[in-house]
Design a protein around this motif. Structure first.
Motif: not given
Length: 75
Positions: A50-67
């Motif tokens: 909700a606050q920062d879409l770019v940061t959210a995507v970067n965090l999701a990328k990290r989650a995706d790598l771990f997954a």
């Protein structure tokens, strides 16, 4: 903005799917750590959305790598 939203949704979907695959299974310490890291970054991405879409995507990328690592190491 639309492209970022689509990427975020895709990545979070993959992470949720990977975590669902290991739910309730007996995992090694390494796999537990990967799942916990993926889960943590997933939650952070959802909170940042909700606050920062770019940061959210970067965090999701990290989650995706771990997954992805988690799924690749499953027996």
């Amino acid at each position: 903005r639309r492209r970022l939203t689509v990427e975020l949704d895709d990545r979070l979907g993959r992470v949720r799917k990977a975590l669902a695959r290991v739910e309730g299974k007996s995992l090694s310490a390494e796999l537990i750590a990967l799942a916990n890291n993926a889960r943590s970054f997933l939650q952070q991405a959802e909170q940042a959305r909700a606050q920062d879409l770019v940061t959210a995507v970067n965090l999701a990328k990290r989650a995706d790598l771990f997954a992805a690592d988690l799924v690749s190491l499953l027996p």
